[in-house]
Design an enzyme around this catalytic site. Structure first.
Site, PDB file in Angstrom:
ATOM      1  N   ARG A 271       0.864  -1.183   0.000  1.00  0.00           N
ATOM      2  CA  ARG A 271       0.000   0.000   0.000  1.00  0.00           C
ATOM      3  C   ARG A 271       0.901   1.234   0.000  1.00  0.00           C
ATOM      4  NH1 ARG A 271      -2.183   0.730   5.406  1.00  0.00           N
ATOM      5  NH2 ARG A 271      -0.714   2.459   5.419  1.00  0.00           N
ATOM      6  N   HIS A 275      -3.296   4.543   4.858  1.00  0.00           N
ATOM      7  CA  HIS A 275      -4.500   3.694   4.883  1.00  0.00           C
ATOM      8  C   HIS A 275      -5.684   4.391   4.202  1.00  0.00           C
ATOM      9  CE1 HIS A 275      -7.483   0.855   6.318  1.00  0.00           C
ATOM     10  NE2 HIS A 275      -8.162   1.853   6.853  1.00  0.00           N
ATOM     11  N   TYR A 284       4.276   5.012  11.353  1.00  0.00           N
ATOM     12  CA  TYR A 284       4.540   3.589  11.593  1.00  0.00           C
ATOM     13  C   TYR A 284       5.389   2.897  10.513  1.00  0.00           C
ATOM     14  CZ  TYR A 284       0.331   3.345   8.652  1.00  0.00           C
ATOM     15  OH  TYR A 284      -0.583   3.517   7.647  1.00  0.00           O
TER      16      TYR A 284
HETATM   17  C1  LIG Z   1     -15.045  -5.985  11.535  1.00  0.00           C
HETATM   18  C2  LIG Z   1     -14.179  -4.762  11.489  1.00  0.00           C
HETATM   19  N1  LIG Z   1     -13.284  -4.550  12.453  1.00  0.00           N
HETATM   20  C3  LIG Z   1     -12.480  -3.455  12.416  1.00  0.00           C
HETATM   21  C4  LIG Z   1     -12.607  -2.540  11.415  1.00  0.00           C
HETATM   22  C5  LIG Z   1     -11.739  -1.284  11.406  1.00  0.00           C
HETATM   23  N2  LIG Z   1     -10.771  -1.359  10.297  1.00  0.00           N
HETATM   24  C6  LIG Z   1     -11.016  -0.708   9.134  1.00  0.00           C
HETATM   25  S1  LIG Z   1      -9.814  -0.972   8.022  1.00  0.00           S
HETATM   26  C7  LIG Z   1      -8.936  -1.945   9.071  1.00  0.00           C
HETATM   27  C8  LIG Z   1      -7.636  -2.570   8.621  1.00  0.00           C
HETATM   28  C9  LIG Z   1      -7.834  -3.600   7.560  1.00  0.00           C
HETATM   29  O1  LIG Z   1      -6.621  -3.978   6.997  1.00  0.00           O
HETATM   30  P1  LIG Z   1      -6.544  -5.010   5.798  1.00  0.00           P
HETATM   31  O2  LIG Z   1      -7.562  -6.077   5.961  1.00  0.00           O
HETATM   32  O3  LIG Z   1      -5.142  -5.446   5.698  1.00  0.00           O
HETATM   33  O4  LIG Z   1      -6.978  -4.177   4.519  1.00  0.00           O
HETATM   34  P2  LIG Z   1      -6.363  -2.872   3.868  1.00  0.00           P
HETATM   35  O5  LIG Z   1      -7.013  -1.694   4.530  1.00  0.00           O
HETATM   36  O6  LIG Z   1      -4.877  -2.894   4.080  1.00  0.00           O
HETATM   37  O7  LIG Z   1      -6.735  -2.949   2.432  1.00  0.00           O
HETATM   38  C10 LIG Z   1      -9.585  -2.049  10.300  1.00  0.00           C
HETATM   39  C11 LIG Z   1      -9.074  -2.802  11.448  1.00  0.00           C
HETATM   40  C12 LIG Z   1     -13.592  -2.779  10.421  1.00  0.00           C
HETATM   41  N3  LIG Z   1     -13.774  -1.961   9.390  1.00  0.00           N
HETATM   42  N4  LIG Z   1     -14.350  -3.903  10.478  1.00  0.00           N
END
Ligand SMILES: Cc1ncc(C[n+]2csc(CCOP(=O)(O)OP(=O)(O)O)c2C)c(N)n1
Length: 377
Positions: A271, A275, A284
């Site tokens: 990425r 985020h 980080y």
């Molecule tokens: C069930 C749930 N728990 C927590 C969150 C908060 N949250 C949003 S994005 C994220 C990180 C997700 O990372 P990843 O799965 O690696 O996907 P990326 O954003 O890197 O594409 C979190 C913890 C959420 N959206 N849904």
């Protein structure tokens, strides 16, 4: 019979014959992510497909930069950019037939656009305007899912139901590395394998779940190895190599369509942006890591291959960039218009039969809006 008598009658025997239910060896991922660009395999790749992938990658990158710019102008509430991950986004869209289904996460607007969704409609949800923003059934694109991994059991359910009905449908579900720690990921993969559902799971391992690096997310040898525990093949692919991602996904889709069951594909990517626009990635991670991945950029990789093989010239590169600019200008222009929204729509599509609380809130809002209208006269 006394205990002593029972013991006397007992004849120790080896356990009944045991053997693994499936041979785990063919399910194991390769030791290294599969690559096509820059390897001998590139010579076998279809030039028309490579050119198409290139045009979509260039358009996709421009879509990402334009959407990010719209957040800065206050036209978009939030945008999770997929810059650096365009190869995964585009390949996932192009590998499907029109009658298949895509199950994207919030980061996968680009996959939806590459599948043919209107670029503005793809941003409606992130703009906070109106529910999903498009008709999932019309486009066969499930809503961009914000709750992590919830799209995965939906994909399995849809694919399994289609198979029971005899419909030719493959579901491709996208999830991030962080999403693989969710219970929904486990439940989806387990049932997909038990039912041999026609599903392909594409994990984009972009290194982070917001600020959490992969090393703190899992102790598995790779995310692709998780497939073996469920009894499906796990495949590792270079997620920045569009030709490789397309080839691996195409194999998985073919297998699913032929009744061969699900596959888990881990695309190793990065990425490049934070985020979302609301995150500060410098807190980080360091520049060195980001720069190392910039040097393995999906567009540059494919452009190099096409140029080396004489499959594209300066004019071809310019044409792709011009098409991307036209799309960006149109997106900017339409996103700068204020849509006519009815606040009452907030209550539509929540429940088939609204709850008493919802009904009360709806009446309250209707009264407030009426009072406002009267005050305006
Ligand atoms: C069930 C749930 N728990 C927590 C969150 C908060 N949250 C949003 S994005 C994220 C990180 C997700 O990372 P990843 O799965 O690696 O996907 P990326 O954003 O890197 O594409 C979190 C913890 C959420 N959206 N849904």
């Amino acid at each position: 019979m006394t205990v002593m008598e029972q013991r006397g009658a007992y004849r120790p025997a080896p356990p009944p014959a045991w053997q693994p239910r499936t041979d785990p060896a063919p399910l194991l991922p390769d030791a290294h992510p599969f690559r096509v660009l820059g390897t001998e395999a590139a010579a076998q790749a279809d030039p028309a497909l490579l050119r198409r992938l290139y045009a979509e990658l260039v358009r996709g990158r421009r879509y990402n930069t334009q959407a990010t710019a719209l957040t800065k102008q206050g036209r978009l509430a939030v945008y999770p950019s997929s810059t650096g991950q365009e190869a995964c986004e585009v390949a996932a869209a192009l590998v499907l037939e029109e009658h298949d289904w895509l199950f994207p996460s919030y980061r996968d607007t680009l996959a939806a656009v590459a599948r043919g969704l209107d670029p503005v409609q793809a941003l409606t949800l992130l703009r906070g305007d109106w529910h999903t923003g498009y008709d999932p059934r019309e486009h066969r694109i499930a809503p961009l899912s914000t709750p992590l991994a919830t799209q995965l059991p939906h994909a399995v359910g849809l694919a399994h139901a289609a198979r029971l009905k005899g419909d030719d449908v493959v579901a491709l579900a996208m999830v991030g590395d962080g999403g693989t720690s969710e219970g929904d990921f486990h439940e989806a993969l387990n049932f997909a394998a038990v039912w041999q559902a026609p599903v392909v799971f594409l994990v984009q391992n972009n290194g982070f779940a917001i600020s959490v690096p992969l090393a703190k997310q899992t102790a598995a040898p790779s995310l692709a190895h998780k497939a073996v525990g469920y009894g499906m093949p796990g495949r590792l692919v270079d997620g920045n190599d569009a030709a490789a991602v397309h080839a691996v996904l195409a194999d998985a889709v073919r297998q699913a369509r032929a009744g061969g069951g699900p596959t888990l594909v881990e695309a190793v990517t990065y990425r490049i942006e934070a985020h979302t626009n609301a995150d500060d990635a410098t807190r980080y991670r360091g520049d060195t890591e980001v720069e190392a991945w910039r040097a393995h950029d999906p567009i540059a990789l494919l452009e190099h291959e096409l140029t080396e093989r004489g499959l594209i010239d300066e004019a071809g590169v310019q044409a792709a960039r011009d098409a991307a600019e036209t799309m960006a200008a149109d997106l900017r222009e339409r996103m700068n218009q204020d849509p006519a929204l009815d606040p009452m729509d907030l209550f539509a599509h929540v429940y088939a039969e609204p709850t008493p609380q919802l009904r009360e809130q709806r009446e309250q809002l209707a009264a407030e809006l009426a009072a406002e209208r009267e005050g305006a006269h």
